[in-house]
Design a protein around this motif. Structure first.
Motif, PDB file in Angstrom:
ATOM      1  N   PRO A 203      -5.563  11.457   5.802  1.00 14.53           N
ATOM      2  CA  PRO A 203      -6.624  10.810   6.600  1.00 14.53           C
ATOM      3  C   PRO A 203      -7.541   9.891   5.786  1.00 14.53           C
ATOM      4  CG  PRO A 203      -7.028  13.177   6.389  1.00 14.53           C
ATOM      5  CD  PRO A 203      -5.668  12.930   5.816  1.00 14.53           C
ATOM      6  N   ARG A 204      -7.634  10.130   4.470  1.00 16.47           N
ATOM      7  CA  ARG A 204      -8.569   9.301   3.683  1.00 16.47           C
ATOM      8  C   ARG A 204      -8.130   7.847   3.565  1.00 16.47           C
ATOM      9  NH1 ARG A 204     -10.795  12.001  -1.593  1.00 16.47           N
ATOM     10  NH2 ARG A 204      -8.601  12.303  -2.087  1.00 16.47           N
ATOM     11  N   LEU A 205      -6.821   7.603   3.770  1.00 14.60           N
ATOM     12  CA  LEU A 205      -6.341   6.214   3.687  1.00 14.60           C
ATOM     13  C   LEU A 205      -6.615   5.437   4.970  1.00 14.60           C
ATOM     14  CD1 LEU A 205      -2.727   6.710   2.258  1.00 14.60           C
ATOM     15  CD2 LEU A 205      -4.788   6.152   0.995  1.00 14.60           C
ATOM     16  N   MET A 206      -6.907   6.194   6.049  1.00 16.57           N
ATOM     17  CA  MET A 206      -6.835   5.552   7.365  1.00 16.57           C
ATOM     18  C   MET A 206      -7.914   4.516   7.634  1.00 16.57           C
ATOM     19  SD  MET A 206      -5.547   8.639   9.727  1.00 16.57           S
ATOM     20  CE  MET A 206      -3.911   9.336   9.504  1.00 16.57           C
ATOM     21  N   ASP A 262      -2.094  18.091 -11.392  1.00 19.27           N
ATOM     22  CA  ASP A 262      -3.365  18.722 -11.038  1.00 19.27           C
ATOM     23  C   ASP A 262      -3.974  18.131  -9.775  1.00 19.27           C
ATOM     24  OD1 ASP A 262      -3.349  20.486 -13.155  1.00 19.27           O
ATOM     25  OD2 ASP A 262      -4.159  18.990 -14.526  1.00 19.27           O
ATOM     26  N   ARG A 263      -3.884  16.793  -9.659  1.00 16.56           N
ATOM     27  CA  ARG A 263      -4.534  16.126  -8.523  1.00 16.56           C
ATOM     28  C   ARG A 263      -3.920  16.528  -7.186  1.00 16.56           C
ATOM     29  NH1 ARG A 263      -4.001  11.571  -5.593  1.00 16.56           N
ATOM     30  NH2 ARG A 263      -2.086  11.021  -6.647  1.00 16.56           N
ATOM     31  N   THR A 264      -2.635  16.888  -7.217  1.00 14.69           N
ATOM     32  CA  THR A 264      -1.931  17.117  -5.953  1.00 14.69           C
ATOM     33  C   THR A 264      -1.473  18.567  -5.778  1.00 14.69           C
ATOM     34  OG1 THR A 264       0.081  16.411  -7.083  1.00 14.69           O
ATOM     35  CG2 THR A 264      -1.067  14.741  -5.792  1.00 14.69           C
ATOM     36  N   LEU A 316      11.364   3.454   1.064  1.00 12.95           N
ATOM     37  CA  LEU A 316      11.456   2.473  -0.027  1.00 12.95           C
ATOM     38  C   LEU A 316      10.477   2.800  -1.164  1.00 12.95           C
ATOM     39  CD1 LEU A 316      12.792  -0.124  -0.998  1.00 12.95           C
ATOM     40  CD2 LEU A 316      11.010  -1.423   0.166  1.00 12.95           C
ATOM     41  N   TYR A 317       9.188   3.023  -0.807  1.00 10.01           N
ATOM     42  CA  TYR A 317       8.208   3.305  -1.853  1.00 10.01           C
ATOM     43  C   TYR A 317       8.387   4.723  -2.412  1.00 10.01           C
ATOM     44  CZ  TYR A 317       3.815   4.521  -4.114  1.00 10.01           C
ATOM     45  OH  TYR A 317       2.885   4.987  -5.007  1.00 10.01           O
ATOM     46  N   THR A 318       8.311   5.722  -1.507  1.00  7.17           N
ATOM     47  CA  THR A 318       8.274   7.124  -1.966  1.00  7.17           C
ATOM     48  C   THR A 318       9.574   7.569  -2.647  1.00  7.17           C
ATOM     49  OG1 THR A 318       6.725   7.655  -0.198  1.00  7.17           O
ATOM     50  CG2 THR A 318       7.891   9.502  -1.194  1.00  7.17           C
ATOM     51  N   TRP A 365      -4.121  -7.172  -3.997  1.00  7.41           N
ATOM     52  CA  TRP A 365      -5.202  -6.219  -4.279  1.00  7.41           C
ATOM     53  C   TRP A 365      -4.652  -4.850  -4.709  1.00  7.41           C
ATOM     54  CZ3 TRP A 365      -5.708  -1.724  -1.312  1.00  7.41           C
ATOM     55  CH2 TRP A 365      -6.890  -0.985  -1.466  1.00  7.41           C
ATOM     56  N   THR A 366      -3.474  -4.483  -4.186  1.00  5.80           N
ATOM     57  CA  THR A 366      -2.969  -3.113  -4.391  1.00  5.80           C
ATOM     58  C   THR A 366      -2.883  -2.703  -5.876  1.00  5.80           C
ATOM     59  OG1 THR A 366      -1.816  -3.173  -2.282  1.00  5.80           O
ATOM     60  CG2 THR A 366      -1.073  -1.524  -3.845  1.00  5.80           C
ATOM     61  N   PRO A 367      -2.283  -3.516  -6.770  1.00  4.52           N
ATOM     62  CA  PRO A 367      -2.272  -3.075  -8.183  1.00  4.52           C
ATOM     63  C   PRO A 367      -3.689  -2.994  -8.769  1.00  4.52           C
ATOM     64  CG  PRO A 367      -0.640  -4.791  -7.810  1.00  4.52           C
ATOM     65  CD  PRO A 367      -1.484  -4.742  -6.575  1.00  4.52           C
ATOM     66  N   ALA A 368      -4.567  -3.941  -8.402  1.00  6.38           N
ATOM     67  CA  ALA A 368      -5.948  -3.884  -8.922  1.00  6.38           C
ATOM     68  C   ALA A 368      -6.646  -2.620  -8.435  1.00  6.38           C
ATOM     69  CB  ALA A 368      -6.722  -5.129  -8.486  1.00  6.38           C
ATOM     70  N   HIS A 369      -6.249  -2.153  -7.263  1.00 12.76           N
ATOM     71  CA  HIS A 369      -6.799  -0.924  -6.674  1.00 12.76           C
ATOM     72  C   HIS A 369      -6.215   0.307  -7.383  1.00 12.76           C
ATOM     73  CE1 HIS A 369      -7.080   2.177  -3.449  1.00 12.76           C
ATOM     74  NE2 HIS A 369      -5.755   2.220  -3.423  1.00 12.76           N
ATOM     75  N   PHE A 370      -4.900   0.386  -7.416  1.00 12.17           N
ATOM     76  CA  PHE A 370      -4.281   1.644  -7.839  1.00 12.17           C
ATOM     77  C   PHE A 370      -4.190   1.826  -9.356  1.00 12.17           C
ATOM     78  CE2 PHE A 370      -0.437   4.038  -9.004  1.00 12.17           C
ATOM     79  CZ  PHE A 370      -0.922   5.299  -8.682  1.00 12.17           C
ATOM     80  N   TYR A 371      -4.006   0.744 -10.123  1.00 11.42           N
ATOM     81  CA  TYR A 371      -3.837   0.923 -11.576  1.00 11.42           C
ATOM     82  C   TYR A 371      -5.058   1.601 -12.207  1.00 11.42           C
ATOM     83  CZ  TYR A 371       0.412  -1.977 -11.701  1.00 11.42           C
ATOM     84  OH  TYR A 371       1.668  -2.485 -11.513  1.00 11.42           O
TER      85      TYR A 371
HETATM   86  C1  HEM Z   1       1.461   1.131  -3.553  1.00 13.88           C
HETATM   87  C2  HEM Z   1       0.294   1.110  -2.947  1.00 13.88           C
HETATM   88  C3  HEM Z   1      -0.809   2.124  -3.143  1.00 13.88           C
HETATM   89  C4  HEM Z   1      -0.882   3.183  -3.977  1.00 13.88           C
HETATM   90  C5  HEM Z   1       0.138   3.641  -4.994  1.00 13.88           C
HETATM   91  C6  HEM Z   1      -2.136   3.852  -3.702  1.00 13.88           C
HETATM   92  C7  HEM Z   1      -2.542   5.018  -4.306  1.00 13.88           C
HETATM   93  C8  HEM Z   1      -3.635   5.741  -3.944  1.00 13.88           C
HETATM   94  C9  HEM Z   1      -3.902   7.069  -4.384  1.00 13.88           C
HETATM   95  C10 HEM Z   1      -3.028   7.886  -5.296  1.00 13.88           C
HETATM   96  C11 HEM Z   1      -5.057   7.460  -3.813  1.00 13.88           C
HETATM   97  C12 HEM Z   1      -5.750   8.797  -3.955  1.00 13.88           C
HETATM   98  C13 HEM Z   1      -5.331   9.572  -2.742  1.00 13.88           C
HETATM   99  C14 HEM Z   1      -5.850  10.962  -2.704  1.00 13.88           C
HETATM  100  O1  HEM Z   1      -6.199  11.506  -3.746  1.00 13.88           O
HETATM  101  O2  HEM Z   1      -5.854  11.488  -1.586  1.00 13.88           O
HETATM  102  C15 HEM Z   1      -5.519   6.376  -3.002  1.00 13.88           C
HETATM  103  C16 HEM Z   1      -6.668   6.399  -2.269  1.00 13.88           C
HETATM  104  C17 HEM Z   1      -7.000   5.444  -1.347  1.00 13.88           C
HETATM  105  N1  HEM Z   1      -6.314   4.309  -1.066  1.00 13.88           N
HETATM  106 FE1  HEM Z   1      -4.673   3.635  -2.023  1.00 13.88          FE
HETATM  107  N2  HEM Z   1      -2.806   3.168  -2.754  1.00 13.88           N
HETATM  108  C18 HEM Z   1      -2.033   2.115  -2.368  1.00 13.88           C
HETATM  109  C19 HEM Z   1      -2.324   1.203  -1.392  1.00 13.88           C
HETATM  110  C20 HEM Z   1      -3.420   1.287  -0.559  1.00 13.88           C
HETATM  111  C21 HEM Z   1      -3.653   0.415   0.541  1.00 13.88           C
HETATM  112  C22 HEM Z   1      -2.748  -0.728   0.965  1.00 13.88           C
HETATM  113  C23 HEM Z   1      -4.828   0.798   1.100  1.00 13.88           C
HETATM  114  C24 HEM Z   1      -5.553   0.190   2.262  1.00 13.88           C
HETATM  115  C25 HEM Z   1      -5.529  -1.076   2.562  1.00 13.88           C
HETATM  116  C26 HEM Z   1      -5.333   1.905   0.340  1.00 13.88           C
HETATM  117  C27 HEM Z   1      -6.512   2.547   0.582  1.00 13.88           C
HETATM  118  C28 HEM Z   1      -6.937   3.677  -0.043  1.00 13.88           C
HETATM  119  C29 HEM Z   1      -8.122   4.428   0.329  1.00 13.88           C
HETATM  120  C30 HEM Z   1      -9.112   4.079   1.410  1.00 13.88           C
HETATM  121  C31 HEM Z   1      -8.149   5.533  -0.491  1.00 13.88           C
HETATM  122  C32 HEM Z   1      -9.149   6.686  -0.450  1.00 13.88           C
HETATM  123  C33 HEM Z   1     -10.186   6.593  -1.494  1.00 13.88           C
HETATM  124  C34 HEM Z   1     -11.142   7.763  -1.356  1.00 13.88           C
HETATM  125  O3  HEM Z   1     -10.741   8.865  -1.683  1.00 13.88           O
HETATM  126  O4  HEM Z   1     -12.244   7.518  -0.899  1.00 13.88           O
HETATM  127  N3  HEM Z   1      -4.457   2.168  -0.657  1.00 13.88           N
HETATM  128  N4  HEM Z   1      -4.640   5.327  -3.117  1.00 13.88           N
END
Ligand code: HEM
Ligand SMILES: CC(C)=CCC/C(C)=C/CC/C(C)=C/COP(=O)(O)OP(=O)(O)O
Length: 480
Positions: A203-206, A262-264, A316-318, A365-371
């Motif tokens: 739900p946190r991604l939603m 640990d995280r999961t 594809l991803y997982t 944005w995705t790599p800048a976010h996740f890396y």
């Molecule tokens: C390959 C693509 C992506 C990867 C590998 C990735 C990976 C992750 C991981 C590992 C988390 C932590 C999740 C958790 O601990 O429950 C996370 C959190 C999150 N991601 Fe990403 N993500 C990706 C793409 C995206 C996209 C496309 C979005 C939305 C446009 C997104 C939005 C978020 C949000 C909102 C969180 C929650 C942050 C929080 O805990 O407040 N992610 N992501």
């Protein structure tokens, strides 16, 4: 010591220059997509009094662009002069030199546009602004790297959730979780089971993915299409169910690796709170309901694309990319980008350029976010056996990529404003949050700790959330 100090000062000046160049790109885009340029047809000052002339936000944007150009010009000059005095390396000197040479050309092009020159000058002006920003950003990354690498090994802190026995990266964790004791009361058990199923849906991604789809729908209204509230609701409902389904499949597939991280390690399938077979049935059920909602209340193309997004993330991803290649995040970004197109398709029934531009922003944005997160949890990912980029290529390489993908995201977001014709709300939001995002990434070089990396991860979410909200505001609230 003196050399260190002057290099640090040079990095400060260059950081300010990069920010000014970014502000200039974003303001320039906003100026060209609003009517503000029409209020002023002379250069370098307007023929009419700018403030008395209209006093609108658009006019302020226009003047903001000219003032920002002046400030950025001075800073590029200052960086160029400083690069000659400080020992910064040939690559940095060459890149700053390029920006210095391109800047006067850019000013001349700007003046041509202001006095009503040929229309081709506009796109060239935007492309050149992006090139100047690119040169400066790359120069900044090289400069910051010189100061970061020596300190790296000392300053990286342990991962945020270190295993109690300090298990090393790569080894199978000694912290493999015990199954939690079963609660006895029926109500407690029911609550726990419902909570477990909810967790499977991630739900946190939603919220952010729903905002992506809503922004896609908002952009579609700029093309003249009408957005019915029922369509919006059904698209979001279908999207939430689809994200839930793909998240559930991800939990099922990764349950053995999740156990080692640990995280999961507290995930429901690790603890058998939900049997894997039931989870698969739940995922299939969510997929069927999502398809039914989209086919009944939205349209067939939106349903097909949503099914493709589920397949993209869950298969594809997982199953293919994540366990096998360090490119998993870059290539996996397409799954998160699809909701932008789905939102647009829900309203118009076909694919459009602004939707693709928004998808490109999410993709970059995705790599800048996740890396950043992967840097902080690199040991954990290594324990899980995932070749995430910082695990496979190292933290320094990942940090460099974060900066480059960030730059590409900021430029793509400006390109989106241009393509979609977004106005000052989007422009101002992009500038404010883009600057915060940039500074948080620069900080990762200055203070290479996991805490700073994690902070940058959260800032990436705020940045994207804010620009998506600005699109929604501009298209569905102000523009309606
Ligand atoms: C390959 C693509 C992506 C990867 C590998 C990735 C990976 C992750 C991981 C590992 C988390 C932590 C999740 C958790 O601990 O429950 C996370 C959190 C999150 N991601 Fe990403 N993500 C990706 C793409 C995206 C996209 C496309 C979005 C939305 C446009 C997104 C939005 C978020 C949000 C909102 C969180 C929650 C942050 C929080 O805990 O407040 N992610 N992501
Ligand atoms: C409409 C629709 C179905 C869209 C799908 C969008 C979607 C769920 C995008 C992916 C986001 C993502 C990969 C998050 C977690 O990464 P991870 O699974 O590697 O994180 P983990 O390490 O926590 O398992």
């Amino acid at each position: 010591m003196t050399t260190e100090l002057s290099r640090r000062r040079f990095a400060d000046v260059l950081t300010a220059t990069v920010i000014a160049a970014y502000v200039l790109v974003a303001l320039g885009t906003a100026v060209s997509t609003t009517d503000s340029a029409a209020a002023c047809s002379a250069w370098p000052t307007c023929a009419t009094d700018p403030i008395v002339g209209s006093g609108t936000g658009d006019t302020l944007l226009y003047w903001g662009h000219r003032v920002a150009a002046l400030v950025a010009g001075c800073l590029v000059l200052a960086s160029g002069l400083a690069a000659r005095r400080v020992a910064v390396g040939r690559r940095v000197t060459a890149l700053v030199g390029c920006a210095l040479v391109l800047f006067p050309v850019q000013v001349l092009l700007g003046a041509t546009i202001a006095v009503g020159g040929p229309s081709v000058a506009g796109p060239i002006h935007l492309a050149l602004a992006m090139a100047i920003f690119g040169c400066l950003l790359v120069a900044l990354v090289f400069t910051l790297e010189e100061g970061t690498l020596e300190a790296e090994s000392d300053r990286l802190t342990p991962t945020p959730n270190p295993s109690p026995d300090g298990d090393d990266a790569g080894g199978v964790s000694a912290t493999a979780p015990q199954s939690a004791p079963r609660p006895t009361g029926r109500l407690v058990r029911l609550r726990r089971t419902i909570g477990a199923y909810l967790t499977l849906t991630k739900p946190r991604l939603m919220w952010l993915l729903c905002l992506v789809a809503l922004a896609g729908m908002g952009l579609a209204t700029l093309s003249g299409a009408a957005l019915e509230p029922a369509t919006a609701l059904a698209t979001l409902a279908g999207g939430v169910l689809a994200i839930g389904a793909s998240g559930t499949f991800n939990h099922v597939y990764e349950r053995d690796r999740d156990r080692r991280m640990d995280r999961t390690a507290d995930r429901p399938l690790v603890h058998d709170l939900v049997p894997a077979r039931n989870a698969v049935a739940f995922g299939v059920g969510l997929t069927v309901v999502a398809m039914t909602v989209l086919l009944t209340w939205v349209n067939a193309l939106a349903a097909v694309l949503t099914l493709a997004a589920i397949g993209y993330y869950a298969v594809l991803y997982t199953a293919v990319l994540k366990p096998n290649t360090a490119w998993n995040t870059v290539l996996g970004g397409g799954a998160g980008a699809l909701p932008a197109v789905i939102g647009w398709v829900a309203v118009t029934g076909r694919v459009g350029l602004p939707a693709v531009a928004l998808a490109a922003v999410i993709f970059l944005w995705t790599p800048a976010h996740f890396y950043s997160l992967a840097i902080a949890y690199r040991d954990d990912y290594a324990r899980g056996g995932f070749p995430m980029y910082p695990v496979a290529e190292g933290v320094a390489a990942a940090r460099r990529h974060i900066a480059f993908y960030l730059g590409a995201t900021l430029l793509a977001a400006s390109g989106l404003g241009w393509v979609a014709g977004l106005g000052w709300v989007y422009g101002v939001t992009s500038i404010a949050l883009g600057t915060v995002f940039l500074r948080s990434v620069v900080r990762q070089f200055r203070r290479p700790t996991d805490e700073v990396a994690l902070r940058s991860f959260y800032v990436s979410n705020y940045y994207l959330g804010a620009i998506l909200l600005a699109i929604v505001l501009e298209t569905l609230v102000i523009g309606s």
